[in-house]
Design a protein around this motif. Structure first.
Motif, PDB file in Angstrom:
ATOM      1  N   PHE A   1      41.538  42.143  31.703  1.00 10.79           N
ATOM      2  CA  PHE A   1      41.780  41.923  30.413  1.00 10.79           C
ATOM      3  C   PHE A   1      40.561  42.007  29.644  1.00 10.79           C
ATOM      4  CE2 PHE A   1      46.087  39.954  29.132  1.00 10.79           C
ATOM      5  CZ  PHE A   1      46.888  40.701  29.839  1.00 10.79           C
ATOM      6  N   GLY A   2      40.539  42.698  28.328  1.00 11.85           N
ATOM      7  CA  GLY A   2      39.374  42.915  27.658  1.00 11.85           C
ATOM      8  C   GLY A   2      38.196  43.226  28.443  1.00 11.85           C
ATOM      9  N   ARG A   3      37.096  42.691  28.216  1.00 14.02           N
ATOM     10  CA  ARG A   3      35.920  43.219  28.773  1.00 14.02           C
ATOM     11  C   ARG A   3      35.663  43.187  30.086  1.00 14.02           C
ATOM     12  NH1 ARG A   3      30.925  38.792  28.102  1.00 14.02           N
ATOM     13  NH2 ARG A   3      29.818  40.598  28.699  1.00 14.02           N
ATOM     14  N   HIS A   4      36.929  42.730  30.818  1.00 17.18           N
ATOM     15  CA  HIS A   4      36.803  42.765  32.280  1.00 17.18           C
ATOM     16  C   HIS A   4      37.794  44.065  32.840  1.00 17.18           C
ATOM     17  CE1 HIS A   4      35.216  38.708  32.233  1.00 17.18           C
ATOM     18  NE2 HIS A   4      36.367  38.254  31.314  1.00 17.18           N
ATOM     19  N   GLN A   5      38.102  44.801  31.788  1.00 21.57           N
ATOM     20  CA  GLN A   5      38.811  45.898  32.220  1.00 21.57           C
ATOM     21  C   GLN A   5      37.848  46.950  33.026  1.00 21.57           C
ATOM     22  OE1 GLN A   5      40.607  49.385  29.429  1.00 21.57           O
ATOM     23  NE2 GLN A   5      42.482  47.788  30.095  1.00 21.57           N
ATOM     24  N   LEU A   6      36.802  47.209  32.616  1.00 24.14           N
ATOM     25  CA  LEU A   6      35.900  48.306  33.399  1.00 24.14           C
ATOM     26  C   LEU A   6      35.273  47.696  34.551  1.00 24.14           C
ATOM     27  CD1 LEU A   6      34.471  51.036  33.016  1.00 24.14           C
ATOM     28  CD2 LEU A   6      32.705  49.997  31.828  1.00 24.14           C
ATOM     29  N   PRO A   7      34.838  46.487  34.735  1.00 24.61           N
ATOM     30  CA  PRO A   7      34.178  46.101  36.073  1.00 24.61           C
ATOM     31  C   PRO A   7      35.282  45.866  37.105  1.00 24.61           C
ATOM     32  CG  PRO A   7      34.040  44.459  34.325  1.00 24.61           C
ATOM     33  CD  PRO A   7      34.390  45.663  33.629  1.00 24.61           C
ATOM     34  N   PHE A   8      36.425  45.349  36.819  1.00 22.35           N
ATOM     35  CA  PHE A   8      37.703  45.123  37.707  1.00 22.35           C
ATOM     36  C   PHE A   8      38.187  46.612  38.157  1.00 22.35           C
ATOM     37  CE2 PHE A   8      38.268  40.904  38.801  1.00 22.35           C
ATOM     38  CZ  PHE A   8      37.229  40.193  38.204  1.00 22.35           C
ATOM     39  N   ALA A   9      38.193  47.550  37.202  1.00 26.71           N
ATOM     40  CA  ALA A   9      38.911  48.968  37.627  1.00 26.71           C
ATOM     41  C   ALA A   9      37.606  49.293  38.717  1.00 26.71           C
ATOM     42  CB  ALA A   9      38.686  49.807  36.421  1.00 26.71           C
ATOM     43  N   ALA A  10      36.351  49.145  38.310  1.00 23.93           N
ATOM     44  CA  ALA A  10      35.522  49.680  39.518  1.00 23.93           C
ATOM     45  C   ALA A  10      35.483  49.077  40.783  1.00 23.93           C
ATOM     46  CB  ALA A  10      34.098  49.376  38.992  1.00 23.93           C
ATOM     47  N   MET A  11      35.930  47.736  40.810  1.00 20.44           N
ATOM     48  CA  MET A  11      35.978  47.116  41.978  1.00 20.44           C
ATOM     49  C   MET A  11      37.447  47.358  42.637  1.00 20.44           C
ATOM     50  SD  MET A  11      34.948  43.047  41.379  1.00 20.44           S
ATOM     51  CE  MET A  11      35.158  42.776  39.665  1.00 20.44           C
ATOM     52  N   GLY A  12      38.527  47.633  41.788  1.00 19.74           N
ATOM     53  CA  GLY A  12      39.830  48.365  42.357  1.00 19.74           C
ATOM     54  C   GLY A  12      39.560  49.614  42.941  1.00 19.74           C
ATOM     55  N   ILE A  13      38.735  50.306  42.399  1.00 14.99           N
ATOM     56  CA  ILE A  13      38.409  51.681  42.859  1.00 14.99           C
ATOM     57  C   ILE A  13      37.566  51.756  44.252  1.00 14.99           C
ATOM     58  CG2 ILE A  13      37.190  53.743  42.632  1.00 14.99           C
ATOM     59  CD1 ILE A  13      37.617  53.393  39.560  1.00 14.99           C
ATOM     60  N   VAL A  14      36.565  50.804  44.337  1.00 14.50           N
ATOM     61  CA  VAL A  14      35.965  50.653  45.483  1.00 14.50           C
ATOM     62  C   VAL A  14      36.797  49.989  46.692  1.00 14.50           C
ATOM     63  CG1 VAL A  14      33.658  49.760  46.596  1.00 14.50           C
ATOM     64  CG2 VAL A  14      33.788  51.024  44.338  1.00 14.50           C
ATOM     65  N   PHE A  15      37.226  48.817  46.168  1.00 14.41           N
ATOM     66  CA  PHE A  15      38.168  48.367  47.419  1.00 14.41           C
ATOM     67  C   PHE A  15      39.658  48.897  47.763  1.00 14.41           C
ATOM     68  CE2 PHE A  15      34.836  45.549  46.439  1.00 14.41           C
ATOM     69  CZ  PHE A  15      34.184  45.236  47.575  1.00 14.41           C
ATOM     70  N   GLY A  16      39.714  50.005  47.605  1.00 14.10           N
ATOM     71  CA  GLY A  16      40.872  50.688  47.860  1.00 14.10           C
ATOM     72  C   GLY A  16      42.260  50.419  47.182  1.00 14.10           C
ATOM     73  N   GLY A  17      42.219  49.913  46.068  1.00 20.08           N
ATOM     74  CA  GLY A  17      43.391  49.584  45.304  1.00 20.08           C
ATOM     75  C   GLY A  17      43.584  50.798  44.277  1.00 20.08           C
ATOM     76  N   HIS A  18      44.282  50.339  43.304  1.00 16.21           N
ATOM     77  CA  HIS A  18      44.763  51.290  42.245  1.00 16.21           C
ATOM     78  C   HIS A  18      44.520  50.409  40.852  1.00 16.21           C
ATOM     79  CE1 HIS A  18      46.352  53.912  45.157  1.00 16.21           C
ATOM     80  NE2 HIS A  18      46.841  52.740  45.796  1.00 16.21           N
ATOM     81  N   ILE A  19      44.439  51.167  39.929  1.00 17.47           N
ATOM     82  CA  ILE A  19      43.930  50.337  38.436  1.00 17.47           C
ATOM     83  C   ILE A  19      44.693  50.701  37.377  1.00 17.47           C
ATOM     84  CG2 ILE A  19      41.524  50.482  39.301  1.00 17.47           C
ATOM     85  CD1 ILE A  19      41.268  52.985  37.198  1.00 17.47           C
TER      86      ILE A  19
END
Ligand code: SF4
Lengths: 280, 82
Positions: free
Chosen positions: A213-231
């Motif tokens: 949520f909020g300002r966490h959207q971008l860094p958590f998207a990056a983590m989702g991408i790197v750890f094989g999830g979806h965003i």
């Protein structure tokens, strides 16, 4: 799902949550609310790389509605403006009756996917979205009858228990698709350690989608991408592009996440690839 | 006698629907939007359900802005919350 999946080249499914039901144009005038606005937003996010669009319904003054007719109008507009995007309806709705919560499932044709909230969350200071197990069961059962894939919304660590509980109560088709939600309030606290713990603690049959949520959207998207999830990105979850600067559109947020995936060498899934990954 | 639609008796007394014709800068919307006169701001669509007492929500119970603003001044609210 893990870092191995990232190395294994599984394409990334980007979901665009374009409008939501909590805030509206008072928070960002670019939040689409009418069927026509949502239809145009759908075209833009599909063009930008989103394979799934997550939809809520609004009345013409921006306020929430759960009516099947309004979801139908929105779906018609989305289908008119897009080529192949996967439609996912929200069944969330703080305060709305259990009957109202079923209404988004009853469009013709039904949506390919629908959200299923895994448990309670606090709203404002004196309000709770209950999401009882009875409601979860009944929403799941109607989704099953109508051929709709549930997107299990996991707002916090306790809700992961509820995923295991649902798996013990019902025979879910694999892969199970769980959205892990990070942020303030009732959500899982947004730390990388909690993210790693959450993905480790999912059932083996589950794929995960990452939502900050909020300002966490971008860094958590990056983590989702790197750890094989979806965003999932979009104005429902985050009205800013960067600190102090409102996002211009949902497509702007999708484009940034696609650029990020590109830099991290993760292919972005087309709607057809997403259907294959999700078993739709 | 003036007949008032029932919903007008239930909504929060501090709710207004404000649009382009209002004095303040409320020009961004095509249709009037829920505006809270306590905080002098438009409210979120989900909060507007509380302002309007929809879905069995109640401004007296569920809105912290209303509760803080009335703070015991509203006897009706005090009775109902016991
Ligand atoms: S925000 Fe609260 S105090 Fe303001 S109008 Fe709505 S219910 Fe009333």
């Amino acid at each position: 799902m893990s870092y191995e999946n990232y190395l294994g080249d599984e394409p990334l499914i980007v979901t665009a949550a374009v409008t939501g039901g909590v805030h509206g144009k008072e928070a960002n005038p670019n939040v689409p609310e009418t069927p026509e606005e949502i239809g145009r937003a759908a075209a833009a996010v599909e063009e930008a790389g989103a394979a799934v669009i997550h939809l809520h319904a609004r009345k013409s003054n921006g306020e929430r509605t759960f009516s099947t007719d309004r979801f139908q109008e929105i779906d018609d507009a989305v289908r008119e403006h897009t080529d192949d995007i996967i439609i996912q309806h929200s069944t969330g709705g703080t305060g709305a009756s259990d009957e109202d919560r079923h209404l988004p499932l009853r469009t013709d044709p039904p949506p390919e996917m629908a959200s299923l909230d895994m448990g309670p969350l606090n709203r404002y200071d004196h309000l709770t979205s209950e999401n009882t197990r009875g409601l979860v069961n009944s929403l799941y059962d109607e989704m099953q009858e109508r051929g709709i894939k549930p997107e299990l919304e996991v707002f916090n660590d306790g809700h992961r228990n509820e995923v295991f509980g649902l798996l013990s109560r019902r025979d879910l088709d694999e892969p199970v698709y769980a959205t892990l939600i990070f942020g303030p309030g009732t959500l899982t606290r947004p730390t990388p350690q909690n993210f790693l713990n959450a993905i480790e603690d999912l059932p083996d049959c589950a794929l995960f989608n990452t939502l900050g949520f909020g300002r966490h959207q971008l860094p958590f998207a990056a983590m989702g991408i790197v750890f094989g999830g979806h965003i999932r990105v979009g104005l429902e979850d985050n009205v800013y592009y960067r600190r102090g600067e409102l996002a211009e559109s949902n497509a702007q947020l999708v484009r940034r996440s696609v650029r990020l995936a590109d830099e991290l060498e993760r292919e972005v899934a087309s709607p057809a690839q997403a259907r294959e990954i999700l078993g739709l | 006698m003036i007949l008032v639609p029932i919903y007008q008796l239930m909504v929060c007394p501090y709710l207004e629907y404000a649009g382009a014709t209002d004095e303040t800068d409320r020009t961004a919307f095509d249709e009037p939007r829920a505006f809270c006169t306590v905080i002098d701001e438009f409210v979120q669509p989900m909060r507007a359900d509380i302002c309007n007492d929809r879905y069995e929500l109640s401004h007296e119970y569920h809105c912290e802005i209303y509760r803080e603003h009335t703070d015991g001044k509203d006897e009706h609210a005090a009775e109902k919350s016991e």
